[in-house]
Design an enzyme around this catalytic site. Structure first.
Site, PDB file in Angstrom:
ATOM      1  N   SER A  15       8.641 -22.986   2.951  1.00 59.52           N
ATOM      2  CA  SER A  15       9.185 -23.432   4.747  1.00 59.52           C
ATOM      3  C   SER A  15      10.196 -22.534   5.415  1.00 59.52           C
ATOM      4  CB  SER A  15       9.640 -24.880   4.050  1.00 59.52           C
ATOM      5  OG  SER A  15      11.476 -24.732   3.181  1.00 59.52           O
ATOM      6  N   THR A  16       9.573 -21.384   4.739  1.00 60.15           N
ATOM      7  CA  THR A  16       9.948 -20.504   5.113  1.00 60.15           C
ATOM      8  C   THR A  16       9.721 -20.031   6.950  1.00 60.15           C
ATOM      9  OG1 THR A  16       9.385 -18.623   4.694  1.00 60.15           O
ATOM     10  CG2 THR A  16      11.265 -19.303   3.500  1.00 60.15           C
ATOM     11  N   SER A  17       8.143 -20.655   6.762  1.00 66.36           N
ATOM     12  CA  SER A  17       7.551 -20.495   7.992  1.00 66.36           C
ATOM     13  C   SER A  17       6.159 -21.375   8.482  1.00 66.36           C
ATOM     14  CB  SER A  17       6.661 -18.670   9.063  1.00 66.36           C
ATOM     15  OG  SER A  17       6.055 -19.195   7.472  1.00 66.36           O
ATOM     16  N   GLY A  18       5.757 -20.819   9.676  1.00 65.93           N
ATOM     17  CA  GLY A  18       4.297 -22.355   9.115  1.00 65.93           C
ATOM     18  C   GLY A  18       4.722 -23.687   9.989  1.00 65.93           C
ATOM     19  N   ILE A  19       3.702 -23.882   8.817  1.00 64.28           N
ATOM     20  CA  ILE A  19       3.793 -25.930   9.266  1.00 64.28           C
ATOM     21  C   ILE A  19       4.760 -26.029   8.243  1.00 64.28           C
ATOM     22  CG2 ILE A  19       2.532 -27.540   8.244  1.00 64.28           C
ATOM     23  CD1 ILE A  19      -0.309 -26.449   9.112  1.00 64.28           C
ATOM     24  N   GLY A  20       5.230 -25.307   6.960  1.00 58.80           N
ATOM     25  CA  GLY A  20       6.565 -25.850   6.873  1.00 58.80           C
ATOM     26  C   GLY A  20       7.603 -26.140   7.253  1.00 58.80           C
ATOM     27  N   SER A 141      -6.138 -30.093   3.987  1.00 61.54           N
ATOM     28  CA  SER A 141      -6.652 -29.850   5.384  1.00 61.54           C
ATOM     29  C   SER A 141      -8.096 -30.316   6.037  1.00 61.54           C
ATOM     30  CB  SER A 141      -6.753 -28.036   4.823  1.00 61.54           C
ATOM     31  OG  SER A 141      -8.138 -27.796   5.900  1.00 61.54           O
ATOM     32  N   TYR A 154     -10.842 -22.405  -1.384  1.00 58.55           N
ATOM     33  CA  TYR A 154      -9.954 -23.025  -0.531  1.00 58.55           C
ATOM     34  C   TYR A 154     -10.523 -24.576  -0.482  1.00 58.55           C
ATOM     35  CZ  TYR A 154      -6.978 -23.883   3.553  1.00 58.55           C
ATOM     36  OH  TYR A 154      -5.724 -24.664   3.955  1.00 58.55           O
TER      37      TYR A 154
HETATM   38  P1  NAD Z   1       1.891 -19.641   6.495  1.00 55.11           P
HETATM   39  O1  NAD Z   1       1.023 -18.868   5.785  1.00 55.11           O
HETATM   40  O2  NAD Z   1       1.641 -19.983   7.984  1.00 55.11           O
HETATM   41  O3  NAD Z   1       3.014 -20.074   5.714  1.00 55.11           O
HETATM   42  C1  NAD Z   1       3.264 -20.604   4.488  1.00 55.11           C
HETATM   43  C2  NAD Z   1       4.764 -20.391   3.882  1.00 55.11           C
HETATM   44  O4  NAD Z   1       4.036 -21.078   2.216  1.00 55.11           O
HETATM   45  C3  NAD Z   1       5.280 -19.065   4.295  1.00 55.11           C
HETATM   46  O5  NAD Z   1       6.242 -19.591   3.941  1.00 55.11           O
HETATM   47  C4  NAD Z   1       5.091 -18.513   3.054  1.00 55.11           C
HETATM   48  O6  NAD Z   1       6.547 -17.641   2.651  1.00 55.11           O
HETATM   49  C5  NAD Z   1       5.427 -19.801   1.660  1.00 55.11           C
HETATM   50  N1  NAD Z   1       4.564 -19.497   0.679  1.00 55.11           N
HETATM   51  C6  NAD Z   1       3.232 -18.670  -0.149  1.00 55.11           C
HETATM   52  N2  NAD Z   1       3.132 -18.907  -1.008  1.00 55.11           N
HETATM   53  C7  NAD Z   1       4.247 -19.423  -1.525  1.00 55.11           C
HETATM   54  C8  NAD Z   1       5.106 -19.172  -3.042  1.00 55.11           C
HETATM   55  N3  NAD Z   1       4.048 -18.634  -3.947  1.00 55.11           N
HETATM   56  N4  NAD Z   1       6.035 -20.075  -2.863  1.00 55.11           N
HETATM   57  C9  NAD Z   1       7.140 -20.499  -2.312  1.00 55.11           C
HETATM   58  N5  NAD Z   1       6.281 -20.430  -0.578  1.00 55.11           N
HETATM   59  C10 NAD Z   1       5.201 -19.840  -0.928  1.00 55.11           C
HETATM   60  O7  NAD Z   1       1.241 -21.145   5.769  1.00 55.11           O
HETATM   61  P2  NAD Z   1       0.138 -22.055   7.579  1.00 55.11           P
HETATM   62  O8  NAD Z   1      -0.963 -21.981   7.886  1.00 55.11           O
HETATM   63  O9  NAD Z   1       1.928 -23.137   7.971  1.00 55.11           O
HETATM   64  O10 NAD Z   1       0.001 -23.166   5.885  1.00 55.11           O
HETATM   65  C11 NAD Z   1       0.986 -24.291   5.510  1.00 55.11           C
HETATM   66  C12 NAD Z   1      -0.284 -25.383   4.977  1.00 55.11           C
HETATM   67  O11 NAD Z   1      -0.847 -26.451   5.567  1.00 55.11           O
HETATM   68  C13 NAD Z   1      -0.987 -24.956   3.208  1.00 55.11           C
HETATM   69  O12 NAD Z   1      -1.027 -25.349   2.444  1.00 55.11           O
HETATM   70  C14 NAD Z   1      -2.761 -24.330   4.091  1.00 55.11           C
HETATM   71  O13 NAD Z   1      -3.628 -24.781   3.894  1.00 55.11           O
HETATM   72  C15 NAD Z   1      -2.367 -25.775   5.213  1.00 55.11           C
HETATM   73  N6  NAD Z   1      -3.129 -25.814   6.387  1.00 55.11           N
HETATM   74  C16 NAD Z   1      -3.012 -25.085   7.283  1.00 55.11           C
HETATM   75  C17 NAD Z   1      -3.876 -25.208   8.146  1.00 55.11           C
HETATM   76  C18 NAD Z   1      -3.739 -23.871   9.511  1.00 55.11           C
HETATM   77  O14 NAD Z   1      -4.859 -23.849  10.481  1.00 55.11           O
HETATM   78  N7  NAD Z   1      -2.719 -23.156   9.477  1.00 55.11           N
HETATM   79  C19 NAD Z   1      -4.928 -25.926   8.136  1.00 55.11           C
HETATM   80  C20 NAD Z   1      -5.489 -26.615   7.963  1.00 55.11           C
HETATM   81  C21 NAD Z   1      -4.079 -26.785   6.439  1.00 55.11           C
END
Ligand code: NAD
Length: 264
Positions: A15-20, A141, A154
């Site tokens: 959860s440091t970035s992105g959807i998390g 997803s 994936y």
């Molecule tokens: P992202 O790569 O932008 O962010 C992922 C986060 O997970 C980052 O904060 C990263 O540092 C952290 N991370 C990765 N490996 C890790 C580990 N081993 N331990 C702890 N933290 C870890 O990803 P996102 O796009 O936000 O995706 C998040 C989830 O949503 C994933 O499960 C992805 O499959 C799913 N998802 C994403 C999308 C999309 O289009 N973005 C679409 C469908 C599903």
């Protein structure tokens, strides 16, 4: 409807970035005490700082641990004894032609995207059942329903998450615990943005143009016709973590912008 998560502790993996991060922020806005997780301590600190600025008064702490490993889950478990809400968000993706995906990648994807959530759920579910309240959410997803030809490995992990989530939900029958999965479609997280940025540079077009091309060529069934924002995905997750979502259990909830054409 007012979602109030005061008094609840929520772990959001990756959860440091992105959807998390958006999920952590949404849960904090609803009053939950949020545990932010990433692999590097510096990135966790950075995310916490941002979260406290985005949500004044947020109750948040961080744990740096690589939750793709059993040791990482163990380490988090020893630092955070109990959680009311667990969001298994962390995940990796990488397009690769099927014939070039070695066994090691299949296993790496399985361990990161599936086994991490299995281990986390095994660690936190028993206490939720004991307390008769809890929420587990797997971030799967639309690729779990429409296996992408450009990354079959994936897609396999995202379908597996649906099976695990539904199976674990069976253990909660008659309790106040729910286990669901949320299926985002293409979403502009940092990881995805970087991916499109690279593709755009290679093709010599702007990033918005590349994103539009991707939707038109690879996700032509999208009704949204654009990438989703991370907050649009987080909103569904916050709802399913809320007390109001008590009758939603064992479900696969789409935030896919209508990419998946079938109804059920
Ligand atoms: P992202 O790569 O932008 O962010 C992922 C986060 O997970 C980052 O904060 C990263 O540092 C952290 N991370 C990765 N490996 C890790 C580990 N081993 N331990 C702890 N933290 C870890 O990803 P996102 O796009 O936000 O995706 C998040 C989830 O949503 C994933 O499960 C992805 O499959 C799913 N998802 C994403 C999308 C999309 O289009 N973005 C679409 C469908 C599903």
């Amino acid at each position: 409807m007012k979602i109030d998560l005061h008094g609840k502790t929520a772990i959001v993996t990756g959860s440091t970035s992105g959807i998390g991060y958006a999920i952590a922020k949404g849960l904090a806005q609803a009053g939950a005490r949020v545990i932010v997780n990433g692999r590097a301590a510096a990135r966790v600190e950075e995310a916490l700082k941002k979260l406290r600025a985005d949500v004044p008064g947020a109750e948040a702490s961080g744990v740096a641990a690589d939750l793709v490993t059993a040791e990482g889950v163990e380490s988090l478990g020893s630092q955070v004894e109990d959680a009311d809400i667990l969001v298994n968000n962390l995940g990796i993706f990488e397009p690769k032609p099927f014939l070039e995906i070695p066994d090691s990648d299949w296993l790496r994807f399985f361990e990161a995207n599936v086994l991490s959530g299995v281990r986390m759920s095994r660690r936190y579910l028993p206490k939720m059942l004991e307390k008769n309240w809890g929420r587990i959410v797997f971030i799967s997803s639309e690729s779990g329903l429409n296996t992408p030809a450009e990354m079959v490995h994936y897609g396999m992990t995202k379908t597996a998450q649906l099976a695990v989530s539904r199976g674990v939900a069976e253990l909660t029958a008659g309790t106040g615990v729910t286990v669901n999965s949320v299926l985002p479609g293409p979403t502009r997280s940092e990881g995805v943005s970087e991916f499109f940025g690279k593709m755009a540079a290679e093709a010599g077009v702007s990033q918005p143009e590349m994103e539009a091309r991707f939707i038109a060529e690879h996700r032509p069934t999208s009704l949204l016709r654009r990438l989703a924002d991370v907050e649009e995905v987080a909103n569904m997750v916050v709802y399913v973590c809320s007390p109001q979502a008590s009758a939603t259990n064992g479900a696969a909830l789409r935030v896919d912008g209508g990419v998946v054409k079938f109804i059920a």
